[in-house]
Design a protein around this motif. Structure first.
Motif, mmCIF file in Angstrom:
data_model
loop_
_atom_site.group_PDB
_atom_site.id
_atom_site.type_symbol
_atom_site.label_atom_id
_atom_site.label_comp_id
_atom_site.label_asym_id
_atom_site.label_seq_id
_atom_site.Cartn_x
_atom_site.Cartn_y
_atom_site.Cartn_z
ATOM 1 N N PRO A 18 0.811 -1.222 0.000
ATOM 2 C CA PRO A 18 0.000 0.000 0.000
ATOM 3 C C PRO A 18 0.841 1.267 0.000
ATOM 4 N N LEU A 19 2.144 1.121 0.291
ATOM 5 C CA LEU A 19 3.023 2.286 0.320
ATOM 6 C C LEU A 19 4.418 1.908 -0.171
ATOM 7 N N VAL A 20 4.904 2.658 -1.148
ATOM 8 C CA VAL A 20 6.317 2.662 -1.538
ATOM 9 C C VAL A 20 6.811 4.077 -1.292
ATOM 10 N N TYR A 21 7.987 4.222 -0.706
ATOM 11 C CA TYR A 21 8.458 5.576 -0.416
ATOM 12 C C TYR A 21 9.949 5.736 -0.679
ATOM 13 N N LEU A 22 10.309 6.983 -0.975
ATOM 14 C CA LEU A 22 11.677 7.357 -1.339
ATOM 15 C C LEU A 22 11.921 8.737 -0.752
ATOM 16 N N VAL A 23 12.814 8.832 0.231
ATOM 17 C CA VAL A 23 12.939 10.071 1.004
ATOM 18 C C VAL A 23 14.364 10.624 0.954
ATOM 19 N N GLU A 31 9.979 12.385 -1.252
ATOM 20 C CA GLU A 31 10.347 13.617 -0.522
ATOM 21 C C GLU A 31 11.695 14.101 -1.027
ATOM 22 N N ALA A 32 11.752 15.355 -1.429
ATOM 23 C CA ALA A 32 12.990 15.902 -1.989
ATOM 24 C C ALA A 32 13.006 17.411 -1.837
ATOM 25 N N ALA A 33 14.179 17.970 -2.014
ATOM 26 C CA ALA A 33 14.319 19.423 -2.019
ATOM 27 C C ALA A 33 13.839 19.993 -3.346
ATOM 28 N N VAL A 34 13.363 21.202 -3.304
ATOM 29 C CA VAL A 34 13.128 21.956 -4.534
ATOM 30 C C VAL A 34 14.493 22.426 -5.031
ATOM 31 N N PRO A 35 14.836 22.207 -6.313
ATOM 32 C CA PRO A 35 16.197 22.513 -6.777
ATOM 33 C C PRO A 35 16.709 23.898 -6.422
ATOM 34 N N SER A 36 15.842 24.894 -6.428
ATOM 35 C CA SER A 36 16.311 26.253 -6.135
ATOM 36 C C SER A 36 16.853 26.376 -4.718
ATOM 37 N N ALA A 37 16.436 25.475 -3.817
ATOM 38 C CA ALA A 37 16.944 25.514 -2.451
ATOM 39 C C ALA A 37 18.420 25.153 -2.393
ATOM 40 N N TRP A 38 18.913 24.471 -3.419
ATOM 41 C CA TRP A 38 20.303 24.040 -3.461
ATOM 42 C C TRP A 38 21.164 24.902 -4.370
ATOM 43 N N LEU A 39 20.563 25.824 -5.097
ATOM 44 C CA LEU A 39 21.292 26.485 -6.176
ATOM 45 C C LEU A 39 21.280 28.005 -6.042
ATOM 46 N N PRO A 40 22.086 28.568 -5.142
ATOM 47 C CA PRO A 40 22.224 30.033 -5.133
ATOM 48 C C PRO A 40 22.870 30.540 -6.407
ATOM 49 N N SER A 41 23.690 29.697 -7.050
ATOM 50 C CA SER A 41 24.289 29.981 -8.355
ATOM 51 C C SER A 41 24.784 28.659 -8.918
ATOM 52 N N ASN A 42 25.287 28.682 -10.155
ATOM 53 C CA ASN A 42 25.741 27.441 -10.777
ATOM 54 C C ASN A 42 27.058 26.933 -10.189
ATOM 55 N N GLN A 43 27.815 27.816 -9.532
ATOM 56 C CA GLN A 43 29.034 27.408 -8.842
ATOM 57 C C GLN A 43 29.108 28.161 -7.522
ATOM 58 N N TYR A 44 29.430 27.453 -6.455
ATOM 59 C CA TYR A 44 29.515 28.146 -5.169
ATOM 60 C C TYR A 44 30.281 27.315 -4.154
ATOM 61 N N VAL A 45 30.773 28.005 -3.147
ATOM 62 C CA VAL A 45 31.388 27.373 -1.982
ATOM 63 C C VAL A 45 30.656 27.907 -0.753
ATOM 64 N N ASN A 46 30.131 27.014 0.054
ATOM 65 C CA ASN A 46 29.375 27.404 1.236
ATOM 66 C C ASN A 46 30.098 26.895 2.484
ATOM 67 N N GLY A 75 6.517 26.005 -3.191
ATOM 68 C CA GLY A 75 7.500 26.049 -4.265
ATOM 69 C C GLY A 75 8.903 26.329 -3.773
ATOM 70 N N GLU A 76 9.083 26.374 -2.470
ATOM 71 C CA GLU A 76 10.401 26.639 -1.894
ATOM 72 C C GLU A 76 10.755 25.540 -0.896
ATOM 73 N N GLY A 77 12.035 25.399 -0.632
ATOM 74 C CA GLY A 77 12.483 24.466 0.402
ATOM 75 C C GLY A 77 12.389 23.023 -0.030
ATOM 76 N N MET A 78 11.348 22.328 0.391
ATOM 77 C CA MET A 78 11.184 20.907 0.112
ATOM 78 C C MET A 78 9.749 20.605 -0.285
ATOM 79 N N HIS A 79 9.546 19.382 -0.776
ATOM 80 C CA HIS A 79 8.179 18.933 -1.053
ATOM 81 C C HIS A 79 8.050 17.471 -0.683
ATOM 82 N N VAL A 80 6.880 17.106 -0.248
ATOM 83 C CA VAL A 80 6.487 15.722 0.001
ATOM 84 C C VAL A 80 5.336 15.455 -0.953
#
Length: 240
Positions: A102-107, A140-155, A230-235
């Motif tokens: 009844p449930l398959v999940y990927l987090v 469950e995953a992050a919205v890509p923009s949450a990971w991409l302040p720019s195409n190259q970066y050091v945090n 549309g920000e952060g994450m989505h389930v």
């Protein structure tokens, strides 16, 4: 990332760190997953060391798993209750248990560990293959923009007197591949933690679901059914 092998990326050191690690939202995740499993059973893609599966079994849910890394699965089997779980070693986009749930999940963003669109589509197809007629597939995953302040970066993730942890990233918008290396600098030397991910927006995942004969049922901005912005994450929850 040259010479990066997803099958070898989650080796002994990563598996050892994963045991006992916490992101802070595990209990909320287990609560929602237990509701969706309806007291029956569940299949976890990329079960890892059992961060979610083990507390879910304590709620009376039988959990099976598929895991690419033998090191992660070995650590799972050493944990209390871990040896009782039925875990297959293999690729979550193709490996099958021969059962339906009844449930398959990927987090925890793990859909992104499949590095091509075709592989991600096959993952949705494999999830659909394992679902009962009224079952659901949760991603469950992050919205890509949450990971991409720019195409190259050091945090600078951590800056302490005895060590520094840097997150060094480069994103290719043509392939949607994010090459990332977690770099720890301390008195013992330089420690590297490389990983590559193929980022995908929820709308692309919705199309993958449709190709697999599924449709979006619910989407929230977190495990407690927060409004998706549309920000952060989505389930996201998909059904037939």
């Amino acid at each position: 990332m040259r010479d990066f092998d997803p099958a070898a990326a989650f080796g002994p050191a990563v598996a050892a760190r994963d045991v006992g690690s916490s992101r802070g939202d595990e209990q909320a995740a287990v609560d929602l997953l237990a509701d969706l499993a309806r007291g029956d059973s569940a299949l976890e893609f990329a079960i890892g060391t059992g961060r979610i599966a083990l507390p879910l079994t304590e709620r009376g849910i039988r959990v099976d798993g598929i895991e690419l890394s033998t090191d992660m699965a070995d650590h799972l089997r050493t944990r209390p209750g871990g040896a009782d779980l039925d875990v297959l070693i293999g690729d979550m986009s193709t490996t099958t248990t021969g059962r339906q749930y009844p449930l398959v999940y990927l987090v925890f963003n793990t859909i992104f560990n499949l590095l091509t669109q075709d592989a991600q589509v096959r993952c949705f197809e494999n999830a659909a293959r394992h679902l009962t007629d009224d079952g659901v597939f949760l991603v469950e995953a992050a919205v890509p923009s949450a990971w991409l302040p720019s195409n190259q970066y050091v945090n600078a993730e951590e800056v302490e007197p005895s060590y520094v942890v840097l997150d060094v990233c480069r994103y290719d918008p043509a392939t949607q591949i994010l090459d990332e290396n977690h770099v720890r600098l301390d008195a013992a030397g330089v420690h590297l933690g490389p990983i590559s991910c193929r980022l995908a927006w929820p709308s692309e995942l919705d199309l993958m679901a449709r190709l697999a004969g599924l449709r979006l049922v619910d989407r929230w901005g977190g495990w407690e059914k927060e409004r998706y912005t549309g920000e952060g994450m989505h389930v996201s929850v998909y059904g037939r």
